[in-house]
Scaffold this active site. Structure first.
Site, short mmCIF file in Angstrom:
data_model
loop_
_atom_site.label_atom_id
_atom_site.label_comp_id
_atom_site.label_asym_id
_atom_site.label_seq_id
_atom_site.Cartn_x
_atom_site.Cartn_y
_atom_site.Cartn_z
CG HIS A 38 -2.14 -0.84 1.05
ND1 HIS A 38 -3.10 -0.98 2.02
CD2 HIS A 38 -2.56 -1.61 0.01
CE1 HIS A 38 -4.05 -1.79 1.58
NE2 HIS A 38 -3.75 -2.18 0.37
CD GLU A 39 3.35 3.60 3.49
OE1 GLU A 39 4.02 4.57 3.10
OE2 GLU A 39 2.30 3.72 4.16
#
Length: 251
Positions: free
Chosen positions: A232-233
Site C-alpha cells: 500500500h505504501e
C-alpha cells in the site's frame, strides 16, 4: 452498543450478529466497526454462546471501506489498520467460537474478506461478490491476499484479486466454490440450521477444534498484513488511485 450492529439469540447457544447500517449500506463506518468489535467481544466472552452467525440486511452483507476512508489512506492520513481497535476484517477468525457468514447480500472488498474469515460460509445466488481493490488501482488489503486463496483456491482467489471483477453468486457456484450458494431467502435459514447443529456440541470442544483448525492462518496473518501495508505504501499513493476512487467508487 452501536445501532449499526445488533446481537440476538434466535436459538439456544446461537448468537446472531446482524449488520444493519442502512444509511451507509454496511460500509466500514466507525459505527459499524465499533459495533462489530463490541458484539464479537460479547459473543466470545459469554459462555452460553457456542457459535455465531454473521449476516447483513436486505441485499447488502458488507460493502467494505468508505470512499472517505480510502481517500484518506490515499492522501497518507491513515492505513486500513486502526489504532486501539480490533481488526474488523478478522473478527470472525479471532472469535473463539465457530462463526458462520450468512452472506445473503453483496459483499465487496474488505466486506468479502471479512466474510471469508468465517469458519463456514453461505452465499447468495443473486448477490455480488468482488475483491474490487485493483479496480481502484491499489493492491488488496484486509488480509485478502491470504484468505482468498485459502478459501476459494489459488486460481479463483487469484483471479478475483488480480482482476477486481464482479461475480454473482451463481457464477461462483459454476466455478466450483466450496460453499453452499442458495437463493437469497434461503441463506440465513441455512446458516441458522448449521449453527443449531454446532450448538448441540460442547462449547469447550468447539473452541478447541476451531483454535486447532485456524492455527496456521492466525499465525501467518500478521506477516501477511505487514506485506499488504508495504504494498500500500507504494500503490495507494499513485495519483491514478485518487482519480479512480473519485470516478468509479460505488459503480
Amino acid at each position: 452498543m452501536s445501532d449499526a450492529v445488533t446481537l440476538s439469540e434466535p436459538r439456544p447457544g446461537v448468537a446472531l450478529v446482524t449488520m444493519e447500517d442502512r444509511e451507509h449500506k454496511n460500509t466500514f463506518t466507525d459505527a459499524l466497526q465499533v459495533g462489530l468489535g463490541e458484539v464479537f467481544q460479547e459473543v466470545g466472552a459469554d459462555e452460553r454462546y457456542k457459535t455465531a452467525v454473521l449476516t447483513g440486511y436486505g441485499s447488502f452483507f458488507c460493502s467494505g471501506g468508505t470512499r472517505d476512508a480510502l481517500l484518506n489512506i490515499q492522501a497518507g492520513g491513515a492505513t486500513f489498520q486502526v489504532e486501539d481497535r480490533p481488526n474488523v476484517y478478522s473478527l470472525p477468525l479471532d472469535c473463539p467460537v465457530p462463526v458462520i457468514s450468512a452472506m445473503q447480500g453483496h459483499a465487496i472488498g474488505g466486506g468479502l474478506s471479512m466474510g471469508l474469515f468465517a469458519d463456514l460460509v453461505v452465499l447468495s445466488r443473486e448477490s455480488v461478490y468482488t475483491a474490487n481493490f485493483m479496480k481502484y488501482g491499489f493492491t488488496p488489503g484486509f488480509g485478502s491476499t491470504r484468505v482468498f486463496p485459502e478459501k476459494l483456491g489459488t486460481a479463483l482467489g487469484g483471479e478475483l484479486l488480480l482482476t477486481g471483477r464482479t461475480f454473482r453468486g451463481a457464477e461462483l457456484a459454476e466455478r466450483g466454490v466450496p460453499f453452499p450458494v442458495l437463493p437469497r431467502k434461503d441463506v440465513l435459514p441455512t446458516a441458522l440450521a448449521q449453527a443449531e447443529n454446532l450448538a448441540e456440541k460442547p462449547r469447550t470442544s468447539l473452541v478447541m477444534l476451531k483454535a486447532h483448525l485456524t492455527r496456521r492462518l492466525r499465525a501467518e496473518l500478521p506477516g501477511v498484513i505487514e506485506e499488504e501495508l508495504a504494498m500500500h505504501e507504494v500503490t495507494f499513493h499513485q495519483p491514478e488511485v485518487k482519480s479512480l476512487l473519485m470516478s468509479r467508487y460505488g459503480t
